[in-house]
Scaffold this motif. Structure first.
Motif, PDB file in Angstrom:
ATOM      1  N   VAL A  96     -45.132 -20.479  42.698  1.00  0.00           N
ATOM      2  CA  VAL A  96     -46.596 -20.599  43.685  1.00  0.00           C
ATOM      3  C   VAL A  96     -46.616 -19.596  44.791  1.00  0.00           C
ATOM      4  O   VAL A  96     -47.599 -19.374  45.199  1.00  0.00           O
ATOM      5  N   MET A 254     -45.375 -28.932  37.129  1.00  0.00           N
ATOM      6  CA  MET A 254     -46.866 -28.446  37.497  1.00  0.00           C
ATOM      7  C   MET A 254     -47.174 -29.332  38.742  1.00  0.00           C
ATOM      8  O   MET A 254     -48.163 -28.698  39.429  1.00  0.00           O
ATOM      9  N   ILE A 257     -46.119 -27.447  41.829  1.00  0.00           N
ATOM     10  CA  ILE A 257     -46.933 -26.300  41.947  1.00  0.00           C
ATOM     11  C   ILE A 257     -48.104 -26.615  42.519  1.00  0.00           C
ATOM     12  O   ILE A 257     -48.514 -25.943  43.338  1.00  0.00           O
ATOM     13  N   GLY A 258     -48.647 -27.783  42.139  1.00  0.00           N
ATOM     14  CA  GLY A 258     -50.036 -28.289  42.479  1.00  0.00           C
ATOM     15  C   GLY A 258     -49.766 -28.507  44.063  1.00  0.00           C
ATOM     16  O   GLY A 258     -50.916 -28.435  44.606  1.00  0.00           O
ATOM     17  N   SER A 261     -50.638 -25.454  45.299  1.00  0.00           N
ATOM     18  CA  SER A 261     -51.837 -24.698  44.907  1.00  0.00           C
ATOM     19  C   SER A 261     -52.909 -24.720  45.714  1.00  0.00           C
ATOM     20  O   SER A 261     -53.798 -23.704  45.665  1.00  0.00           O
ATOM     21  N   GLY A 402     -53.617 -29.443  40.696  1.00  0.00           N
ATOM     22  CA  GLY A 402     -52.951 -28.113  40.471  1.00  0.00           C
ATOM     23  C   GLY A 402     -53.651 -27.629  39.463  1.00  0.00           C
ATOM     24  O   GLY A 402     -54.088 -26.265  39.377  1.00  0.00           O
ATOM     25  N   GLY A 403     -54.389 -28.448  38.293  1.00  0.00           N
ATOM     26  CA  GLY A 403     -55.017 -27.838  37.184  1.00  0.00           C
ATOM     27  C   GLY A 403     -56.277 -27.345  37.696  1.00  0.00           C
ATOM     28  O   GLY A 403     -56.735 -26.227  37.145  1.00  0.00           O
ATOM     29  N   GLY A 406     -55.688 -24.290  39.922  1.00  0.00           N
ATOM     30  CA  GLY A 406     -55.053 -23.039  39.184  1.00  0.00           C
ATOM     31  C   GLY A 406     -56.346 -21.987  38.559  1.00  0.00           C
ATOM     32  O   GLY A 406     -56.137 -20.914  38.460  1.00  0.00           O
ATOM     33  N   THR A 407     -57.407 -22.739  38.027  1.00  0.00           N
ATOM     34  CA  THR A 407     -58.555 -21.832  37.667  1.00  0.00           C
ATOM     35  C   THR A 407     -59.166 -21.105  38.657  1.00  0.00           C
ATOM     36  O   THR A 407     -59.370 -20.099  38.347  1.00  0.00           O
ATOM     37  N   ALA A 457     -57.135 -27.404  31.484  1.00  0.00           N
ATOM     38  CA  ALA A 457     -56.176 -27.832  32.180  1.00  0.00           C
ATOM     39  C   ALA A 457     -56.256 -29.224  32.447  1.00  0.00           C
ATOM     40  O   ALA A 457     -54.999 -29.819  32.353  1.00  0.00           O
ATOM     41  N   TRP A 483     -51.655 -26.414  35.215  1.00  0.00           N
ATOM     42  CA  TRP A 483     -51.748 -25.254  36.377  1.00  0.00           C
ATOM     43  C   TRP A 483     -51.874 -23.940  35.616  1.00  0.00           C
ATOM     44  O   TRP A 483     -52.718 -23.290  36.036  1.00  0.00           O
ATOM     45  N   LEU A 487     -55.053 -21.284  35.112  1.00  0.00           N
ATOM     46  CA  LEU A 487     -55.176 -20.004  35.693  1.00  0.00           C
ATOM     47  C   LEU A 487     -55.054 -18.872  34.744  1.00  0.00           C
ATOM     48  O   LEU A 487     -55.858 -18.105  34.915  1.00  0.00           O
TER      49      LEU A 487
END
Length: 509
Positions: A96, A254, A257-258, A261, A402-403, A406-407, A457, A483, A487
């Motif tokens: 991240v 994930m 990371i989220g 994020s 996170g999903g 990430g976009t 995602a 994520w 992304l």
């Protein structure tokens, strides 16, 4: 529908300094109109003063908090051992850090906050889409952290006042004194944020080392209870290193990371005050992955110790601290929790949405008004329900966050680095009809890319305990990688649509 852009690029009113930082040219008027206010305008170069230490302290202050603690301890609670939990968190934070540095670059270079940065890709009006999504996520985090802080006050007061406080009558499943503690902590944060960014910087500078010392003290206390450090590290994994572990590893990665994020998007809100690119780059690289990994190690050791000492995994540090009979130790532990929670909540969950909500109607909503809106919405999302279960906390809440975010990161990175090569026009970021106006202020290509990435995602994710089932069951196989899927998809779709339109022409002074 066709793009409405001016036939000629007007002369720029910005100047590039020798170190690469850009500001409005001396003597030129500041951007004005419906899309500008004092909080959203570029920070003048002379006020971009944050050093490597300031950014490192910011991350130490944000990473050393109860929610970070529960990330690692939550992984212990669902079956990992300390090595697996620390490995998962360390890898997630190295990953991240990459989008964090890429999006953070625009801050010290142009002095602009996240919602203004997003105007280059989403359009001047369209930037409200990622800004509001980010703001609502921050509201959720603000509520969770405020509940944690209120919990600390509740236990602290209970030890000092006695059973009359701890065993008060219940309202909505919790003692009314818990609700009062929640309200007190909420009010403290409102008071601090109203004093502005400089107060936040000073608070982070001293809060960071204080919280680190508190975590080490808790580790020493638990090792004494357990009879040494051995029992803290000897708790075995319930999963092993086979298929059961890897099945849990990917959604956990994930989720980790989220967790940050959100900051990987709005980090320009802080880096815009950076003295140089070197300051923000080294400050973040030194402050984020190293701090999170160290704190994860402390967390899992203490949580493993609770398993050895009390026969159960206590993943909430406030609940763990409440088990001590030493009043001085309890006071220190809970004050540390309060400082840590204040540190992360104000920096990570009030600054960003304050700017984001201000971006919706700059002439009507100031930074302080946006912060107050965040505080109210943070209560309305019922944070006590989100925080009550580590399974839902890590996999549902963090995974979905996170999903979706990430976009947005994929679009911002593709636009700034690949299409524009790091070049923006400051004046046009605030101007109707300029190069970032697109179609009525919206870049539909970014919206399409956001929707495509978001569906892939999180469409196949389990929304339990929020709702039953998966919105798009056919996408279930992608859910554990939300994520990364968001992304990558949004980046590819956005680049394809924008290149069909033609590479944007950017020019700097």
């Amino acid at each position: 529908m066709t793009d409405t852009a001016p036939t000629a690029i007007p002369p720029t009113s910005q100047v590039t300094l020798a170190d690469g930082r850009v500001e409005i040219a001396p003597g030129s008027p500041q951007p004005s109109g419906p899309y500008a206010n004092e909080d959203l305008l570029p920070v003048p170069v002379e006020k971009r003063t944050w050093t490597t230490y300031n950014f490192s302290a910011l991350w130490v202050g944000m990473a050393h908090n109860t929610a970070s603690w529960t990330l690692a301890s939550g992984l212990i609670a669902v079956g990992m051992d300390w090595k697996q939990a620390v490995f998962t968190i360390a890898l997630a934070n190295v990953i991240v850090l990459i989008p964090m540095l890429l999006t953070g670059h625009a801050g010290p270079k142009y002095g602009i906050p996240f919602p203004v940065f997003a105007r280059a890709s989403f359009g001047i009006r369209g930037a409200n889409l990622p800004a509001v999504v980010r703001a609502l996520v921050a509201c959720g985090w603000f509520g969770i952290q405020t509940w944690i802080g209120g919990e600390a006050i509740y236990f602290l007061a209970g030890k000092l006042i006695g059973n009359g406080w701890s065993d008060a009558g219940k309202v909505g499943g919790y003692p009314w004194t818990m609700w009062l503690s929640f309200a007190i902590f909420w009010a403290i944060q409102v008071a601090i944020i109203y004093r502005g960014m400089e107060t936040i910087r000073r608070f982070e500078n001293w809060a960071a080392p204080f919280v680190l010392v508190g975590a080490v003290v808790m580790l020493i206390w638990m090792s004494n209870k357990a009879g040494g450090f051995g029992p803290l590290l000897d708790q075995p994994s319930k999963l092993g290193w086979g298929g059961d572990f890897w099945k849990l590893f990917w959604p956990s990665l994930m989720g980790m990371i989220g967790f940050w994020s959100t900051l990987s998007l709005n980090i320009p809100d802080f880096t815009r005050y950076g003295k140089s690119q070197k300051a923000q780059t080294w400050g973040q690289a030194l402050g984020l992955p190293t701090t999170m990994t160290l704190f994860a190690l402390l967390s899992v050791m203490v949580t493993s110790g609770s398993q050895a000492v009390y026969g159960e995994t206590i993943w909430d540090p406030v609940q763990l601290a409440a088990k001590t009979d030493n009043v001085v130790g309890l006071l220190f532990a809970l004050v540390t929790v309060l400082v840590a929670t204040l540190s992360v909540n104000i920096a990570a969950n009030l600054v960003s949405p304050a700017f984001d909500f201000s971006n919706i109607a700059p002439r009507k909503i100031s930074f302080r008004t946006g912060a107050l809106a965040t505080c109210v919405l943070g209560v309305l999302i019922f944070p006590w329900k989100l925080y009550s279960d580590p399974q839902g906390y890590i996999f549902t809440w963090l995974g979905l966050v996170g999903g979706l975010l990430g976009t947005v990161a994929g679009i911002l990175i593709a636009d700034y680095w690949i299409l524009r090569r790091g070049k923006l026009d400051l004046t046009d970021l605030y101007r109707t009809g300029g190069r970032y106006w697109y179609d009525g202020g919206w870049n539909w290509r970014a919206v399409v890319a956001f929707a495509a990435g978001g569906v892939l995602a999180v469409g196949g994710a389990s929304f339990e305990p929020l709702i039953d089932g998966r919105p798009v069951p056919a996408l279930e196989s992608l859910a554990d990688y939300g994520w990364a899927v968001g992304l990558g998809t949004s980046m590819a779709v956005y680049l394809a649509l924008m290149l069909l339109r033609g590479r944007p022409a950017e020019r700097e002074a």
